[in-house]
Design an enzyme around this catalytic site. Structure first.
Site, PDB file in Angstrom:
ATOM      1  N   THR A  94      38.088  49.317  45.591  1.00 18.97           N
ATOM      2  CA  THR A  94      39.347  50.931  44.632  1.00 18.97           C
ATOM      3  C   THR A  94      38.829  52.546  45.273  1.00 18.97           C
ATOM      4  O   THR A  94      39.932  53.136  45.089  1.00 18.97           O
ATOM      5  CB  THR A  94      39.334  50.783  43.407  1.00 18.97           C
ATOM      6  OG1 THR A  94      39.971  49.294  42.579  1.00 18.97           O
ATOM      7  CG2 THR A  94      40.086  51.551  42.116  1.00 18.97           C
ATOM      8  N   ASP A 122      38.284  43.280  49.641  1.00 13.99           N
ATOM      9  CA  ASP A 122      38.780  43.040  48.532  1.00 13.99           C
ATOM     10  C   ASP A 122      37.316  42.327  48.071  1.00 13.99           C
ATOM     11  O   ASP A 122      37.110  41.202  48.211  1.00 13.99           O
ATOM     12  CB  ASP A 122      40.554  42.148  48.460  1.00 13.99           C
ATOM     13  CG  ASP A 122      40.415  42.245  46.093  1.00 13.99           C
ATOM     14  OD1 ASP A 122      39.645  41.826  45.753  1.00 13.99           O
ATOM     15  OD2 ASP A 122      41.306  42.690  46.288  1.00 13.99           O
ATOM     16  N   SER A 130      36.568  40.511  46.452  1.00 13.39           N
ATOM     17  CA  SER A 130      37.419  38.998  45.980  1.00 13.39           C
ATOM     18  C   SER A 130      36.887  38.001  47.447  1.00 13.39           C
ATOM     19  O   SER A 130      36.763  36.675  46.911  1.00 13.39           O
ATOM     20  CB  SER A 130      38.207  38.497  45.282  1.00 13.39           C
ATOM     21  OG  SER A 130      38.995  39.220  43.902  1.00 13.39           O
ATOM     22  N   THR A 152      34.382  46.034  42.296  1.00  8.34           N
ATOM     23  CA  THR A 152      34.038  45.682  41.475  1.00  8.34           C
ATOM     24  C   THR A 152      33.433  44.107  41.255  1.00  8.34           C
ATOM     25  O   THR A 152      32.857  43.820  40.875  1.00  8.34           O
ATOM     26  CB  THR A 152      34.477  46.533  40.440  1.00  8.34           C
ATOM     27  OG1 THR A 152      34.872  46.099  40.098  1.00  8.34           O
ATOM     28  CG2 THR A 152      34.116  47.903  40.352  1.00  8.34           C
ATOM     29  N   GLN A 182      25.230  30.461  28.690  1.00  9.17           N
ATOM     30  CA  GLN A 182      26.444  31.568  29.296  1.00  9.17           C
ATOM     31  C   GLN A 182      26.605  32.327  29.205  1.00  9.17           C
ATOM     32  O   GLN A 182      27.737  32.980  28.406  1.00  9.17           O
ATOM     33  CB  GLN A 182      28.250  30.105  28.474  1.00  9.17           C
ATOM     34  CG  GLN A 182      28.157  28.775  28.959  1.00  9.17           C
ATOM     35  CD  GLN A 182      29.024  27.744  28.688  1.00  9.17           C
ATOM     36  OE1 GLN A 182      29.508  28.502  27.943  1.00  9.17           O
ATOM     37  NE2 GLN A 182      28.740  26.815  28.725  1.00  9.17           N
TER      38      GLN A 182
END
Length: 359
Positions: free
Chosen positions: A28, A71, A73, A103, A291
């Site tokens: 971004t 990106d 991802s 991020t 977790q």
């Protein structure tokens, strides 16, 4: 890879006091609005138009951009190899390095580079933004400028932060201790099991006790062998034998990060333990992580984790899932024996877990 290289004219040459290499991977921070209002990557050679105050920093800035911004991802092992190699190849030419990165997977990338760049004695600062740099309320300018300042900060002629970090929203965190926890607020990252390395305000307040000490005369070692034959299995109430068995029976699988409850607890049903024990006997390396944000595995603390210890499941202590899965990929690619992998998984190799974590 055909990198795009731009040297920014930040100030008069006589004013330059230090140098930084920015590696722009995407994300971004490097986006801007076009005439139609859509977000598109902008030419990073024009960064001075977006952040004119960079010219006041007396830093010689070079930007190496990935040919196509990614990106985060879509980040994969080859991108990690590329990032680490750029730093290794240019290591002697710059005082520090800033990696602009999306991020979503920044904590994974920061963790992996902390393993790939052994003997690091210069700052490598990951940063990004929640809003594009052209947005009115963007966090990009502050994150970028402070990251550059940290990347060149020295005390007694030595780098203050000679390790891989994430800087975001006024906080400098150890990269392999970080986790993304927010997608709609500026404080996107936390480091629950390790203190912040610095906090920026009017000045940057460094937590020297938490920062990795500078090592004089250590040569940087770059490792590019990674193995992604791993899987993350997150336990949940109601998990069934076919699901667990299918996950552990994946062809070619070598390592598993097992996300358990609380301090490393898991179901105690015979079928569950039987599947895990058979997997360990087949040679599968299984690392137990919590977790919980800020969780710490203490195998044997409760009855439900004693059996995991007995059957050969390794304790990840206070390591994050991001640091655990990248560490497993790194060790599987670089160690020749399972015994060495198992030994190094339960001890810190880049400050990613506490010494008290391996029990």
């Amino acid at each position: 890879m055909n990198y795009k290289i731009v040297r920014l004219n930040t100030s008069a040459k006589s004013d330059i006091t230090s140098s930084v290499l920015i590696i722009y991977t995407g994300g971004t921070l490097g986006m801007a609005y076009d005439d139609s209002g859509a977000l598109v990557p902008f030419n990073f050679g024009q960064i001075l138009e977006k952040v004119p105050s960079l010219t006041q920093m007396n830093i010689a800035i070079t930007v190496i951009s990935f040919p196509e911004p990614i990106d985060s991802s879509n980040v994969n092992m080859q991108h990690w190899v590329d990032m680490a190699y750029i730093i290794f190849e240019n290591y002697d030419s710059y005082d520090g390095f800033v990696i602009l990165h999306g991020t979503d997977t920044m904590a994974y990338s920061a963790s992996m580079l902390s393993y790939m760049l052994q003997g690091l004695s210069k700052p490598v600062i990951f940063t990004g933004a929640q809003l594009p740099i052209s947005a009115m309320r963007s966090d990009a300018r502050e994150n970028l400028m402070t990251s550059l300042e940290i990347a060149t900060a020295k005390a007694n002629g030595k780098p203050i932060v000679p390790e891989v970090c994430i800087f975001f929203n006024h906080m400098l965190l150890r990269g392999n201790r970080s986790k993304k926890v927010q997608s709609v607020h500026f404080d996107a990252f936390e480091s629950e099991n390790y203190p912040a390395l610095a906090e920026s305000g009017i000045v940057i307040d460094y937590n020297y006790a938490a920062i990795k000490p500078f090592e004089e005369g250590v040569k940087l070692r770059y490792s590019n062998k990674l193995d992604n034959h791993v899987v993350v299995v997150k336990l949940f109430p109601g998990i069934t034998a076919p699901v667990l068995d299918a996950c552990l029976a994946i062809e070619g699988l070598r390592g598993v990060v097992l996300e358990t409850f609380g301090s490393g607890n898991s179901p105690s049903e015979p079928w569950f333990l039987d599947i895990l024990e058979k997997a360990v006997k087949r040679g599968l390396i299984i690392l137990n992580v919590s977790q919980c944000n800020g969780g710490r595995v203490i195998q044997g603390r409760y009855q439900t984790s004693k059996d995991l210890l007995r059957i050969g499941i390794l304790s990840g202590g206070d390591i994050t899932t991001e640091a655990a899965v990248t560490k497993l990929m790194f060790l599987l690619g670089n160690e020749s024996s399972d015994a060495q992998i198992r030994r190094k998984l339960v001890m810190p190799i880049a400050g990613e877990m506490s010494l008290t974590g391996f029990a």
